[in-house]
Write a protein that holds these residues in place. Structure first.
Motif, PDB file in Angstrom:
ATOM      1  N   ARG A   1       3.592  -0.421   3.983  1.00  0.00           N
ATOM      2  CA  ARG A   1       3.405   1.028   3.815  1.00  0.00           C
ATOM      3  C   ARG A   1       4.769   1.721   3.766  1.00  0.00           C
ATOM      4  O   ARG A   1       5.767   1.141   4.162  1.00  0.00           O
ATOM      5  CB  ARG A   1       2.630   1.596   5.017  1.00  0.00           C
ATOM      6  CG  ARG A   1       1.214   1.078   5.168  1.00  0.00           C
ATOM      7  CD  ARG A   1       0.291   1.783   4.205  1.00  0.00           C
ATOM      8  NE  ARG A   1      -1.100   1.415   4.439  1.00  0.00           N
ATOM      9  CZ  ARG A   1      -1.980   2.163   5.114  1.00  0.00           C
ATOM     10  NH1 ARG A   1      -1.616   3.326   5.624  1.00  0.00           N
ATOM     11  NH2 ARG A   1      -3.223   1.767   5.271  1.00  0.00           N
TER      12      ARG A   1
ATOM     13  N   GLU B   1       0.821  -1.219   0.000  1.00  0.00           N
ATOM     14  CA  GLU B   1       0.000   0.000   0.000  1.00  0.00           C
ATOM     15  C   GLU B   1       0.853   1.265   0.000  1.00  0.00           C
ATOM     16  O   GLU B   1       0.554   2.236   0.707  1.00  0.00           O
ATOM     17  CB  GLU B   1      -0.963  -0.022   1.195  1.00  0.00           C
ATOM     18  CG  GLU B   1      -1.998  -1.145   1.085  1.00  0.00           C
ATOM     19  CD  GLU B   1      -3.141  -1.055   2.098  1.00  0.00           C
ATOM     20  OE1 GLU B   1      -4.198  -1.665   1.845  1.00  0.00           O
ATOM     21  OE2 GLU B   1      -2.981  -0.383   3.143  1.00  0.00           O
TER      22      GLU B   1
ATOM     23  N   ILE C   1      -1.566   4.117  -0.847  1.00  0.00           N
ATOM     24  CA  ILE C   1      -2.956   4.059  -0.377  1.00  0.00           C
ATOM     25  C   ILE C   1      -3.430   5.375   0.246  1.00  0.00           C
ATOM     26  O   ILE C   1      -4.621   5.679   0.227  1.00  0.00           O
ATOM     27  CB  ILE C   1      -3.141   2.887   0.618  1.00  0.00           C
ATOM     28  CG1 ILE C   1      -4.615   2.506   0.760  1.00  0.00           C
ATOM     29  CG2 ILE C   1      -2.551   3.210   1.974  1.00  0.00           C
ATOM     30  CD1 ILE C   1      -5.210   1.827  -0.428  1.00  0.00           C
TER      31      ILE C   1
ATOM     32  N   THR D   1      -7.953   0.783   1.966  1.00  0.00           N
ATOM     33  CA  THR D   1      -6.912  -0.016   2.616  1.00  0.00           C
ATOM     34  C   THR D   1      -7.441  -1.403   2.989  1.00  0.00           C
ATOM     35  O   THR D   1      -8.627  -1.564   3.297  1.00  0.00           O
ATOM     36  CB  THR D   1      -6.373   0.679   3.880  1.00  0.00           C
ATOM     37  OG1 THR D   1      -5.440  -0.203   4.513  1.00  0.00           O
ATOM     38  CG2 THR D   1      -7.473   1.018   4.853  1.00  0.00           C
TER      39      THR D   1
ATOM     40  N   ILE E   1       0.362  -6.240   5.113  1.00  0.00           N
ATOM     41  CA  ILE E   1       0.196  -4.959   4.408  1.00  0.00           C
ATOM     42  C   ILE E   1       1.490  -4.161   4.589  1.00  0.00           C
ATOM     43  O   ILE E   1       2.002  -4.072   5.707  1.00  0.00           O
ATOM     44  CB  ILE E   1      -0.982  -4.161   5.007  1.00  0.00           C
ATOM     45  CG1 ILE E   1      -2.294  -4.939   4.847  1.00  0.00           C
ATOM     46  CG2 ILE E   1      -1.087  -2.773   4.370  1.00  0.00           C
ATOM     47  CD1 ILE E   1      -3.442  -4.386   5.669  1.00  0.00           C
TER      48      ILE E   1
END
Ligand SMILES: *Cc1c(COP(=O)(O)O)cnc(C)c1O
Length: 353
Positions: free
Chosen positions: A208, A184, A187, A193, A206
């Motif tokens: 980031r 992500e 995102i 998300t 996930i």
């Protein structure tokens, strides 16, 4: 002696490396690596200025607790559900190493972040690329086949296309025997998300980054969310390579960045507003593109023009990204700059067409 005589070459790991976007010196309009056009939060500066330099004498906290905890708190997770690394490239590469150790091929789209196949190659992970549909959307059913893991960028790079949570859930739910990584990186600029799915699926990770939406590409801070078991496995791999990846300034400044939510929203909203305005400009100039939810637009204007336009812009010190690969070679990936930068970009672009 010719290369053929160098027997030691058989013992050397040889890979075709990932090619990052150019980082030109001097004053240019840089719309080629999806950096944030605004400075980081003033609190990041204050945090660095307040840092006790004497502390650099010691090794940093291997768990980077201050940063991990701040991130966990911000997203409403437990500390044990968060892993931090030197940019999400580091986090993702550790994930590949930790979670993709099986014999079956891992799956990812044929058009996506071009680091995935490089990591697969460097770690000797077999992989299979699933073709995107013509509109660059995911073919979810094609991911319901035997595999050793899955990685999907959402929104995708370099297309900017975001997938619905239902599509992602279909893939995660249909692959409970493998780890599914949802990257992500973009995102914050749009899309849904997968965070709500963390409670439902134990095979979800996930990732980031602070590089794009938090204006900290130079600091190198990325992170991952997952259930405690997966995060523990990830830490075990990381601590088997280098315990002290997160340096003290990164821990201190990363924490300050995550805590300044007001500033984060302000610059994020500005980028999104400029992106929407830029879409109109591009459309008026005859470009076509899928709707981007990221901080860039992947746009095309007829066949066989992109490379020439890319070069002409570069001659004017305006850098966008061009990928000389099948399907992609008709496109330019244009990162969203400030309104002023985009005005100059559009003015010069008009002259190149
Ligand atoms: C930029 C990017 C990353 C890596 O960002 P870091 O600077 O290493 O945090 C990861 N995935 C995608 C899809 C990206 O575009």
């Amino acid at each position: 002696m010719g290369l053929a005589d160098m027997g030691f070459l058989d013992n050397i790991r040889r890979v075709t490396p990932y090619v990052p976007g150019e980082q030109p010196k001097g004053k240019v309009i840089k719309l080629n690596t999806n950096e944030c056009p605004y400075p980081p939060s003033p609190k990041v500066r204050a945090a660095l200025q307040g840092m006790d330099i004497d502390l650099l004498r010691k090794y940093p906290d291997p768990d980077a607790f201050e940063l991990t905890h701040a991130i966990a708190e911000y997203y409403g997770l437990k500390d044990s559900q968060v892993f931090v690394g030197v940019g999400s490239d580091d986090v993702l590469s550790q994930c590949f190493l930790a979670f993709f150790a099986g014999k079956r091929p891992i799956l990812f789209p044929d058009i996506t972040y071009s680091f995935y196949d490089v990591w697969a190659q460097v770690y000797d992970i077999p992989y299979f690329q699933i073709p995107l549909k013509d509109d660059f959307s995911l073919n979810a059913e094609a991911f319901l086949r035997e595999n050793g893991g899955i990685v999907i960028a959402n929104p995708n790079a370099p297309t900017g296309v975001a997938e619905s949570l239902e599509t992602l859930e279909e893939i995660i739910k249909g692959n409970t025997d493998s780890v599914v990584i949802v990257d992500e990186a973009y995102i914050d600029f749009g899309g849904e998300t997968a965070l709500p799915l963390l409670q439902k699926y134990e095979n979800l990770i996930i990732t980031r980054t602070m590089s794009k939406s938090r204006a900290l590409a130079g600091l190198r801070v990325g992170y991952a969310f997952g259930n405690e078991t997966l995060i523990k496995c990830l830490k075990d791999v990381k601590f088997s390579i280098n315990s002290y990846t997160m340096n003290l300034p990164a821990i201190i400044m990363g924490k300050a960045a995550i805590e300044d939510d007001v500033y984060f929203r302000e610059i994020r909203d500005r980028v999104v507003a400029t992106r929407e305005r830029s879409k109109e400009h591009l459309r008026d100039m005859g470009f076509s593109f899928q709707d981007s939810k990221a901080n860039f637009i992947f746009a095309k204007r007829g066949a066989g023009q992109a490379e020439e336009v890319f070069r002409a812009l570069r001659d004017k010190d305006i850098y966008v990204r061009y990928f000389n690969k099948p399907v992609l070679r008709d496109y330019l990936r244009i990162s969203i700059g400030t309104d002023e930068e985009m005005d100059i970009f559009f003015r010069e672009l008009k002259e190149c067409l």
